[in-house]
Design a protein around this motif. Structure first.
Motif, PDB file in Angstrom:
ATOM      1  N   GLU A  57       1.575  11.749   2.606  1.00  0.00           N
ATOM      2  CA  GLU A  57       1.647  11.617   4.187  1.00  0.00           C
ATOM      3  C   GLU A  57       1.286  10.157   4.609  1.00  0.00           C
ATOM      4  N   VAL A  58       0.261   9.661   3.609  1.00  0.00           N
ATOM      5  CA  VAL A  58      -0.321   8.404   3.756  1.00  0.00           C
ATOM      6  C   VAL A  58       0.958   7.435   3.417  1.00  0.00           C
ATOM      7  N   ALA A  59       1.665   7.482   2.502  1.00  0.00           N
ATOM      8  CA  ALA A  59       2.770   6.645   1.994  1.00  0.00           C
ATOM      9  C   ALA A  59       3.738   6.641   3.305  1.00  0.00           C
ATOM     10  N   GLU A  63       4.863   3.457   5.160  1.00  0.00           N
ATOM     11  CA  GLU A  63       6.114   2.654   5.335  1.00  0.00           C
ATOM     12  C   GLU A  63       6.538   2.852   6.783  1.00  0.00           C
ATOM     13  N   ARG A  64       6.421   3.629   7.421  1.00  0.00           N
ATOM     14  CA  ARG A  64       6.754   3.738   9.098  1.00  0.00           C
ATOM     15  C   ARG A  64       6.362   2.658   9.737  1.00  0.00           C
ATOM     16  N   ALA A  65       4.925   2.242   9.681  1.00  0.00           N
ATOM     17  CA  ALA A  65       4.095   1.217  10.203  1.00  0.00           C
ATOM     18  C   ALA A  65       4.694  -0.079   9.837  1.00  0.00           C
ATOM     19  N   ALA A  66       5.076  -0.426   8.518  1.00  0.00           N
ATOM     20  CA  ALA A  66       5.499  -1.747   8.011  1.00  0.00           C
ATOM     21  C   ALA A  66       6.719  -1.794   8.825  1.00  0.00           C
ATOM     22  N   GLN A  85      -8.242   5.551   8.462  1.00  0.00           N
ATOM     23  CA  GLN A  85      -7.825   7.012   8.509  1.00  0.00           C
ATOM     24  C   GLN A  85      -8.155   7.304   6.790  1.00  0.00           C
ATOM     25  N   MET A  86      -7.850   6.393   5.999  1.00  0.00           N
ATOM     26  CA  MET A  86      -7.920   6.833   4.553  1.00  0.00           C
ATOM     27  C   MET A  86      -9.568   6.733   4.062  1.00  0.00           C
ATOM     28  N   LEU A 136       0.812  -1.122  -0.102  1.00  0.00           N
ATOM     29  CA  LEU A 136       0.076  -0.050   0.021  1.00  0.00           C
ATOM     30  C   LEU A 136       0.857   1.150  -0.089  1.00  0.00           C
ATOM     31  N   ALA A 137       2.129   1.189   0.727  1.00  0.00           N
ATOM     32  CA  ALA A 137       2.769   2.197   0.796  1.00  0.00           C
ATOM     33  C   ALA A 137       3.411   2.508  -0.697  1.00  0.00           C
TER      34      ALA A 137
END
Length: 457
Positions: free
Chosen positions: A277-279, A283-286, A263-264, A119-120
């Motif tokens: 911002e979503v990307a 990435e950070r969550a992954a 959120q999306m 998704l990122a």
């Protein structure tokens, strides 16, 4: 020579056809090589099915603005003139080896971390599109191709896309694309201006982010977000506030993944965040989601009364009496409100086993899986006003003038003595210039002007 069935070896501009690829509503994709330079590798050539289709010029302009690791590169564009003297535009792009996202997920045991990573990549491709002044307008699983090892995703099929300053090609109020992925604001617009033929919804970056959220929800749960709980079709803004079912109530997944999906899908566009911002958040969550994110996403069992599907269909029939198929279908996927809850909803099976007539979208058409349009044949042979409905056209009882007769090609369907193309990404309600039959949307296949004499052995 039919542009959807070129013989192997046919030369289109500087490109030689090696094999057939995917078939969409606007174009046919072929695997090609540059004539006289086979060492350069293979490429994807998308050839229009409609002569001088202006969408190809717009798609080429948008792709020419993008240089991104997760968007196919554009190499060439031109016009192919058939032996009959008819001109069809084409694009040549990077050949992407991949499987449509939903199909890939069915074949593999997918973890939350893998979903976050893919998704990122798609969100990053959207961010680049928005930074170039464009919008994709048809983000969905069928338009994301995943490599066999699951490491890379490509956002494809910019045929429904647009950019600032592009001329308008359609004259309907609603945006292009697949209606299950329309944003809440797009559906509200469609309801409010349903009687205004001059109204036009301008899809923006927030619509792409919302569609990405729908795609993510569908990917991990196997179903679309719950439909509107409609109690009054003429209420207020055309909808009744209903509570939503959080994705983690439908499937076991990482809490961070569930939170980002919510959120999306936020009701207010400003709460979704922009694609960049979503990307970054994905990435950070992954990276930071912990061990739980490495577990396989699994669906939760559902316990719902067996009569709910029948109730849903009855509700649709009532809606059709008042609003017609398009508004009823739009209301069926619109839900609003700020609270996510564990409320029980009508049962949906995973899309892989749901009957075809209830599928929200058909299997991917690769880089040519676009929204519906019509052949030049169809433009010249539309039915009279008495045979046309508010949504789509009734299937004729006899073949149309100039329509191909059986035997039909393997990708066509024989109906009422004629050959038809089933639009892979459309189910009723069909567009006003397409034909509806057995819960699918169709376009007539044009008859070749002369028999083909160069079919491969």
């Amino acid at each position: 020579m039919d542009p959807s069935a070129l013989p192997l070896g046919t030369q289109v501009g500087a490109w030689r056809v090696l094999s057939r690829g995917s078939h969409g509503s606007y174009g046919m994709v072929y695997r090609v090589e540059r004539a006289g330079n086979a060492e350069a590798g293979t490429f994807a050539l998308k050839l229009a099915l409609r002569q001088m289709d202006p969408r190809f010029e717009r798609e080429a302009e948008l792709l020419s603005r993008l240089t991104h690791a997760h968007v196919p590169r554009l190499f060439d564009q031109g016009v192919w003139v058939s032996p009959e003297g008819v001109s069809f535009p084409f694009l040549v792009m990077e050949w992407v080896e991949g499987v449509p996202l939903y199909e890939w997920a069915v074949r593999h045991r997918v973890s939350s971390r893998q979903v976050l990573g893919l998704l990122a990549q798609v969100a990053s491709a959207l961010a680049a599109t928005h930074a170039a002044g464009g919008v994709h307008r048809d983000v969905k699983g069928d338009n994301v191709l995943v490599s066999a090892n699951g490491a890379k995703a490509f956002l494809v099929d910019f045929g429904s896309g647009s950019y600032a300053g592009a001329r308008r090609l359609t004259w309907r109020p609603e945006p292009p694309g697949t209606f299950q992925y329309w944003s809440i604001e797009a559906l509200r617009f469609r309801w409010r201006f349903r009687h205004d033929a001059t109204a036009h919804y301008e899809a923006g970056p927030a619509d792409d982010v919302y569609a990405l959220g729908v795609m993510a929800y569908r990917l991990v749960t196997g179903v679309y977000p719950p439909p509107l709980e409609s109690k009054a079709l003429d209420a207020g803004d055309g909808y009744v506030r209903s509570k939503r079912v959080a994705p983690e109530k439908q499937a076991h997944m990482s809490p961070k993944l569930a939170a980002l999906i919510r959120q999306m899908l936020a009701e207010k566009p400003s709460m979704r965040g922009n694609a960049a911002e979503v990307a970054h958040a994905l990435e950070r969550a992954a990276k930071d989601a912990g061990r739980q994110a490495s577990r396989v996403v699994t669906r939760r069992p559902k316990q719902v009364a067996a009569s709910t599907l029948g109730a849903r269909l009855r509700g649709w029939r009532v809606g059709m009496m008042w609003l017609g198929w398009l508004t009823a279908a739009a209301l069926a996927v619109l839900w609003a409100g700020s609270e996510w809850t564990e409320r029980e909803v009508w049962e949906e099976k995973p899309m892989a086993v749901l009957p075809q007539e209830y599928l929200g979208e058909a299997e991917d058409g690769g880089t040519s899986g676009l929204a519906s349009t019509a052949f030049k044949l169809h433009e010249d042979t539309k039915g009279s006003e008495s045979t046309r409905g508010a949504i789509g056209l009734e299937m004729p009882k006899t073949p149309l003038p100039g329509q191909r007769r059986p035997p039909c090609k393997r990708y066509e369907v024989e109906v009422s003595g004629g050959c038809w193309h089933a639009l892979q990404d459309k189910i009723p309600p069909c567009d006003e210039d397409t034909y509806s039959w057995k819960n699918r949307c169709y376009l007539p296949s044009p008859s070749p002007r002369r028999p083909a004499t160069s079919e491969p052995p």
